[in-house]
Design a protein around this motif. Sequence first.
Motif, PDB file in Angstrom:
ATOM      1  N   CYS A   1      21.854  31.790  48.383  1.00  0.00           N
ATOM      2  CA  CYS A   1      20.771  32.731  48.087  1.00  0.00           C
ATOM      3  C   CYS A   1      19.723  32.089  47.192  1.00  0.00           C
ATOM      4  CB  CYS A   1      21.316  33.974  47.380  1.00  0.00           C
ATOM      5  SG  CYS A   1      22.053  35.194  48.439  1.00  0.00           S
ATOM      6  N   ASN A   2      20.200  31.466  46.150  1.00  0.00           N
ATOM      7  CA  ASN A   2      19.299  30.895  45.158  1.00  0.00           C
ATOM      8  C   ASN A   2      18.443  29.775  45.755  1.00  0.00           C
ATOM      9  OD1 ASN A   2      18.931  31.720  42.441  1.00  0.00           O
ATOM     10  ND2 ASN A   2      19.458  29.651  41.799  1.00  0.00           N
ATOM     11  N   GLU A   3      19.082  28.876  46.488  1.00  0.00           N
ATOM     12  CA  GLU A   3      18.340  27.758  47.079  1.00  0.00           C
ATOM     13  C   GLU A   3      17.354  28.236  48.127  1.00  0.00           C
ATOM     14  OE1 GLU A   3      21.265  24.956  48.493  1.00  0.00           O
ATOM     15  OE2 GLU A   3      21.838  24.370  46.455  1.00  0.00           O
ATOM     16  N   TYR A   4      17.767  29.171  48.956  1.00  0.00           N
ATOM     17  CA  TYR A   4      16.875  29.675  49.998  1.00  0.00           C
ATOM     18  C   TYR A   4      15.677  30.391  49.371  1.00  0.00           C
ATOM     19  CZ  TYR A   4      15.395  31.110  54.595  1.00  0.00           C
ATOM     20  OH  TYR A   4      14.657  31.257  55.751  1.00  0.00           O
ATOM     21  N   ALA A   5      15.953  31.221  48.391  1.00  0.00           N
ATOM     22  CA  ALA A   5      14.872  31.956  47.730  1.00  0.00           C
ATOM     23  C   ALA A   5      13.902  31.013  47.030  1.00  0.00           C
ATOM     24  CB  ALA A   5      15.451  32.958  46.728  1.00  0.00           C
TER      25      ALA A   5
ATOM     26  N   ALA B   1      13.148  40.404  46.794  1.00  0.00           N
ATOM     27  CA  ALA B   1      14.128  39.484  47.391  1.00  0.00           C
ATOM     28  C   ALA B   1      14.770  38.622  46.316  1.00  0.00           C
ATOM     29  CB  ALA B   1      13.461  38.608  48.452  1.00  0.00           C
ATOM     30  N   ILE B   2      13.966  38.125  45.408  1.00  0.00           N
ATOM     31  CA  ILE B   2      14.506  37.278  44.340  1.00  0.00           C
ATOM     32  C   ILE B   2      15.323  38.123  43.361  1.00  0.00           C
ATOM     33  CG2 ILE B   2      13.871  35.817  42.366  1.00  0.00           C
ATOM     34  CD1 ILE B   2      11.723  34.596  44.248  1.00  0.00           C
ATOM     35  N   GLY B   3      14.922  39.350  43.152  1.00  0.00           N
ATOM     36  CA  GLY B   3      15.735  40.248  42.333  1.00  0.00           C
ATOM     37  C   GLY B   3      17.120  40.430  42.925  1.00  0.00           C
TER      38      GLY B   3
ATOM     39  N   LEU C   1      22.510  40.409  50.734  1.00  0.00           N
ATOM     40  CA  LEU C   1      21.769  40.921  51.895  1.00  0.00           C
ATOM     41  C   LEU C   1      20.327  41.269  51.550  1.00  0.00           C
ATOM     42  CD1 LEU C   1      24.065  43.184  54.094  1.00  0.00           C
ATOM     43  CD2 LEU C   1      23.224  40.887  54.534  1.00  0.00           C
ATOM     44  N   GLY C   2      20.058  41.494  50.288  1.00  0.00           N
ATOM     45  CA  GLY C   2      18.684  41.747  49.868  1.00  0.00           C
ATOM     46  C   GLY C   2      17.768  40.582  50.180  1.00  0.00           C
TER      47      GLY C   2
ATOM     48  N   PHE D   1      16.818  41.307  53.869  1.00  0.00           N
ATOM     49  CA  PHE D   1      15.955  42.463  54.056  1.00  0.00           C
ATOM     50  C   PHE D   1      14.579  42.310  53.391  1.00  0.00           C
ATOM     51  CE2 PHE D   1      20.184  44.803  54.357  1.00  0.00           C
ATOM     52  CZ  PHE D   1      20.135  44.934  55.737  1.00  0.00           C
ATOM     53  N   TYR D   2      14.577  41.982  52.126  1.00  0.00           N
ATOM     54  CA  TYR D   2      13.310  41.842  51.398  1.00  0.00           C
ATOM     55  C   TYR D   2      12.615  40.513  51.721  1.00  0.00           C
ATOM     56  CZ  TYR D   2      14.833  45.788  48.498  1.00  0.00           C
ATOM     57  OH  TYR D   2      15.245  47.025  48.044  1.00  0.00           O
ATOM     58  N   GLY D   3      13.414  39.459  51.892  1.00  0.00           N
ATOM     59  CA  GLY D   3      12.838  38.153  52.209  1.00  0.00           C
ATOM     60  C   GLY D   3      12.092  38.175  53.530  1.00  0.00           C
TER      61      GLY D   3
END
Length: 175
Positions: A35-39, A103-105, A118-119, A122-124
Amino acid sequence: MAKVRKMLGKADSPYIISLMRLIEIQSNNTIIKWCNEYAKEHILPIYEKDYPNDLRLKNALNAVNEWLERKIKLVEAKKIIKEVQIAAREAEGNPAAQAAARAIGATTTTINTVTSSLGLAFYGAAAIAYLSIGVNEKAQVYDEIAARECKKMEEALRKIAIVDEPNPAKINWNC
């Protein structure tokens, strides 16, 4: 301006179900790292485009990395992460940046609640769609973008996924 959906995709969409099944067989740390790397690579630049001097989202992503590396405690990371919610509220009226902040939240709160991962999807997907085509397209166009972006997210997770992970996350999706 059209009524903007906060997020794109549905929990019963095939691409979301596929992503969920992969998440379920990975460890908490793998999910958090993904999640962190993708965001950081794909979502943060959307926010920074309009808010280049606002470091709250970057600081939150960095705090998660520091927590993963055992450099800071969870309580310290959570204080930094909480600022992302404020940034998202302040980005009202800027759909792409607001969705990126959301998304980052979600991404950063995976250190506490792994289902928040999953956020990112959805948000990303919303952030990417709103940046690329705005907010006035038909729902089908947004659904196609969400499916494409979630596939990219799943591919990124597959690259770092542990085959036969001995300690998969304990997940109850509640959706």
